[in-house]
Design a protein around this motif. Structure first.
Motif, PDB file in Angstrom:
ATOM      1  N   MET A 342       0.363  -5.975   0.586  1.00 46.18           N
ATOM      2  CA  MET A 342       1.815  -5.800   0.522  1.00 46.18           C
ATOM      3  C   MET A 342       2.203  -4.865  -0.623  1.00 46.18           C
ATOM      4  SD  MET A 342       3.471  -9.515   1.476  1.00 46.18           S
ATOM      5  CE  MET A 342       2.497 -10.512   0.349  1.00 46.18           C
ATOM      6  N   SER A 343       1.540  -5.011  -1.770  1.00 43.08           N
ATOM      7  CA  SER A 343       1.897  -4.203  -2.939  1.00 43.08           C
ATOM      8  C   SER A 343       1.497  -2.741  -2.787  1.00 43.08           C
ATOM      9  CB  SER A 343       1.244  -4.786  -4.196  1.00 43.08           C
ATOM     10  OG  SER A 343      -0.177  -4.748  -4.097  1.00 43.08           O
ATOM     11  N   ARG A 344       0.536  -2.457  -1.879  1.00 44.60           N
ATOM     12  CA  ARG A 344       0.071  -1.088  -1.682  1.00 44.60           C
ATOM     13  C   ARG A 344       0.738  -0.400  -0.499  1.00 44.60           C
ATOM     14  NH1 ARG A 344      -5.253  -2.714  -0.308  1.00 44.60           N
ATOM     15  NH2 ARG A 344      -5.500  -0.620   0.565  1.00 44.60           N
ATOM     16  N   ALA A 345       1.641  -1.090   0.198  1.00 48.19           N
ATOM     17  CA  ALA A 345       2.290  -0.502   1.370  1.00 48.19           C
ATOM     18  C   ALA A 345       3.015   0.782   0.988  1.00 48.19           C
ATOM     19  CB  ALA A 345       3.265  -1.502   1.976  1.00 48.19           C
ATOM     20  N   ASP A 346       3.007   1.762   1.891  1.00 50.03           N
ATOM     21  CA  ASP A 346       3.651   3.035   1.575  1.00 50.03           C
ATOM     22  C   ASP A 346       5.177   2.896   1.610  1.00 50.03           C
ATOM     23  OD1 ASP A 346       4.433   3.068   4.221  1.00 50.03           O
ATOM     24  OD2 ASP A 346       3.286   4.827   4.781  1.00 50.03           O
ATOM     25  N   ARG A 347       5.874   3.968   1.285  1.00 51.51           N
ATOM     26  CA  ARG A 347       7.329   3.902   1.156  1.00 51.51           C
ATOM     27  C   ARG A 347       8.020   3.485   2.441  1.00 51.51           C
ATOM     28  NH1 ARG A 347       8.806   9.314  -2.464  1.00 51.51           N
ATOM     29  NH2 ARG A 347       7.680   8.658  -4.355  1.00 51.51           N
ATOM     30  N   ARG A 348       7.477   3.917   3.570  1.00 50.46           N
ATOM     31  CA  ARG A 348       8.104   3.557   4.846  1.00 50.46           C
ATOM     32  C   ARG A 348       7.976   2.072   5.139  1.00 50.46           C
ATOM     33  NH1 ARG A 348       4.890   7.708   8.536  1.00 50.46           N
ATOM     34  NH2 ARG A 348       3.314   6.932   7.083  1.00 50.46           N
ATOM     35  N   ALA A 349       6.944   1.411   4.592  1.00 52.66           N
ATOM     36  CA  ALA A 349       6.706  -0.011   4.871  1.00 52.66           C
ATOM     37  C   ALA A 349       7.232  -0.934   3.781  1.00 52.66           C
ATOM     38  CB  ALA A 349       5.208  -0.251   5.070  1.00 52.66           C
ATOM     39  N   GLU A 350       7.677  -0.377   2.651  1.00 47.23           N
ATOM     40  CA  GLU A 350       8.173  -1.210   1.546  1.00 47.23           C
ATOM     41  C   GLU A 350       9.343  -2.085   1.982  1.00 47.23           C
ATOM     42  OE1 GLU A 350       9.135   1.479  -1.544  1.00 47.23           O
ATOM     43  OE2 GLU A 350       7.095   1.541  -2.388  1.00 47.23           O
ATOM     44  N   LYS A 351      10.148  -1.566   2.895  1.00 50.53           N
ATOM     45  CA  LYS A 351      11.358  -2.278   3.311  1.00 50.53           C
ATOM     46  C   LYS A 351      11.056  -3.564   4.065  1.00 50.53           C
ATOM     47  CE  LYS A 351      11.628   0.600   7.479  1.00 50.53           C
ATOM     48  NZ  LYS A 351      12.418   1.617   8.217  1.00 50.53           N
TER      49      LYS A 351
END
Length: 433
Positions: A342-351
């Motif tokens: 979860m902490s490494r998710a890219d910007r598109r997946a942060e949401k």
């Protein structure tokens, strides 16, 4: 127990979920018009007259169609698809018999090879630069696989390829229906666990071969796994009282042979190529792909885990078209996502996460229907126990290895082949190859 042997599969118009590439291989076609009737309508412009193997020779005698001549030049349709008519030649060597399917890449036709005297399936790629480029990559992959697939038993065999009127045409051996087509036309009735075991073994052997060659399929799904034979048997369905149904719904169909082959290498990538893009059809997409993390060979193994569950249950495990709902379904079936992913998710997946520590669910659900779709899913162990009689424990353990969130911890193809699910009950197998 009485069984009924059948050589052709009846058409059943049933569909539970949208699919990317519906195949029509098993549909019973209408008869061709008589030689005195009108010419067939041009496919790509109008709905074509279906054909089939039993109409092969009548298709040779359309009025105005010379046996060996090329058809008149026509422009492609607005999407770049080749426009053809049943009964025409595709080059001097191949006679067009029917349309088998269509996808984003182009269309697949059933043809008769006038030189080899055999039925073939020809993939005609759209006359668009990016699809032509992808087709040449696919040909490279197919030729590489053909050199190493001893006996041609694991992957569909390329027979030939040629460039015809600005369309790359790839000639394949003709196979039977896809596993998805078989399930769909069998009212989504699941396969027996012993057949699932044999199908899974062959699928893993095919993927292991690809991975040994440093190839990643990236689009494994039941539509891309074809039975070699179209023959099947009818047997009583234990869920119905024998003779209770007049329409035959108390019977279920099983493939006469378990032999399968992997197809569609249009999305296959080499290990050294760029992997910074989304791969896999939605239902079979691994969590690392959704989260924008690096993906590699393990994404194929996640897809295989999803496929095995679908073969056992008759339905796709993650029936969704939205990322947050998809992740919520994963957590419902498999438990919470690892914190480090979860902490490494890219910007598109942060949401999709609340403060990066947990999934934004159910707060982020788009509707009550979405919430219900997630909550109705059982845990993996319960899901398997609902559909599997014997071997449930071994299958659950195998699936837990294939569906691990962390790609580096996921079973590799050859490790999965050594699992007790495949070795413990080997004597139970009674499906001919």
């Amino acid at each position: 127990m009485e069984t009924q042997w059948v050589a052709e599969y009846p058409h059943a118009a049933m569909e539970k979920r949208p699919r990317k590439r519906p195949r029509l291989t098993w549909d019973m076609p209408p008869p061709l018009p008589s030689p005195k009737g009108p010419l067939p309508l041009y496919c790509g412009l109008e709905l074509m007259n279906g054909s089939g193997a039993n109409h092969l020779f009548s298709s040779y005698y359309y009025p105005g169609v010379s046996r060996n001549a090329s058809p008149p030049w026509r422009g492609d349709d607005k999407d770049g698809h080749y426009v053809f008519a049943v009964g025409e030649n595709l080059s001097a060597r191949y006679r067009i018999l029917s349309k088998m399917g269509e996808g984003t890449f182009g269309q697949v036709l059933e043809c008769w090879d006038l030189e080899k005297k055999e039925f073939v399936a020809i993939k005609i790629v759209r006359s668009i630069h990016k699809y032509r480029q992808a087709a040449m990559i696919e040909i490279d992959v197919l030729q590489k696989l053909a050199k190493h697939d001893v006996g041609g038993t694991r992957c569909v065999q390329i027979r030939n390829w040629f460039d015809y009127r600005n369309h790359i045409c790839i000639v394949f051996e003709k196979l039977g229906p896809s596993l998805y087509d078989f399930l769909r036309k069998n009212s989504y009735r699941s396969f027996p666990i012993d057949l699932v075991r044999e199908l899974g073994r062959q699928l893993l052997e095919s993927v292991a071969l690809m991975h040994d060659l440093r190839l990643i399929h990236t689009d494994l799904k039941p539509e891309n796994i074809l039975l070699v034979s179209s023959e099947y048997i009818k047997i009583p369905d234990y869920k119905f009282v024998p003779g209770s149904s007049k329409d035959g719904s108390d019977l279920k169909n099983l493939p006469k042979s378990s032999a399968i082959k992997l197809i569609d290498f249009g999305s296959t990538t080499f290990e050294h190529q760029d992997h910074n893009y989304v791969v896999s059809t939605r239902h079979y997409r691994a969590p690392e792909v959704i989260l924008g993390l690096d993906w590699n060979y393990p994404c194929d193994l996640w897809s295989i885990g999803c496929i095995l569950i679908e073969l056992c249950s008759g339905e796709a495990l993650f029936q969704t078209h939205e990322n947050l709902e998809h992740l919520a379904m994963m957590e419902r079936v498999l438990g919470p996502l690892p914190q480090h992913m979860m902490s490494r998710a890219d910007r598109r997946a942060e949401k999709y996460f609340r403060r990066g520590v947990r999934l934004d669910w159910p707060e982020g659900a788009t509707s009550r229907e979405s919430m219900r779709a997630v909550w109705k899913l059982p845990r993996l162990q319960n899901l398997v126990m609902q559909h599997v009689d014997h071997s449930a424990g071994d299958l659950i353990d195998l699936l837990q290895g294939l569906l691990r969130y962390e790609p580096s911890e996921r079973l590799k193809a050859r490790e999965a082949l050594r699992h007790s699910f495949f070795t413990r009950d080997a004597r139970r197998l009674n499906y001919p190859m």
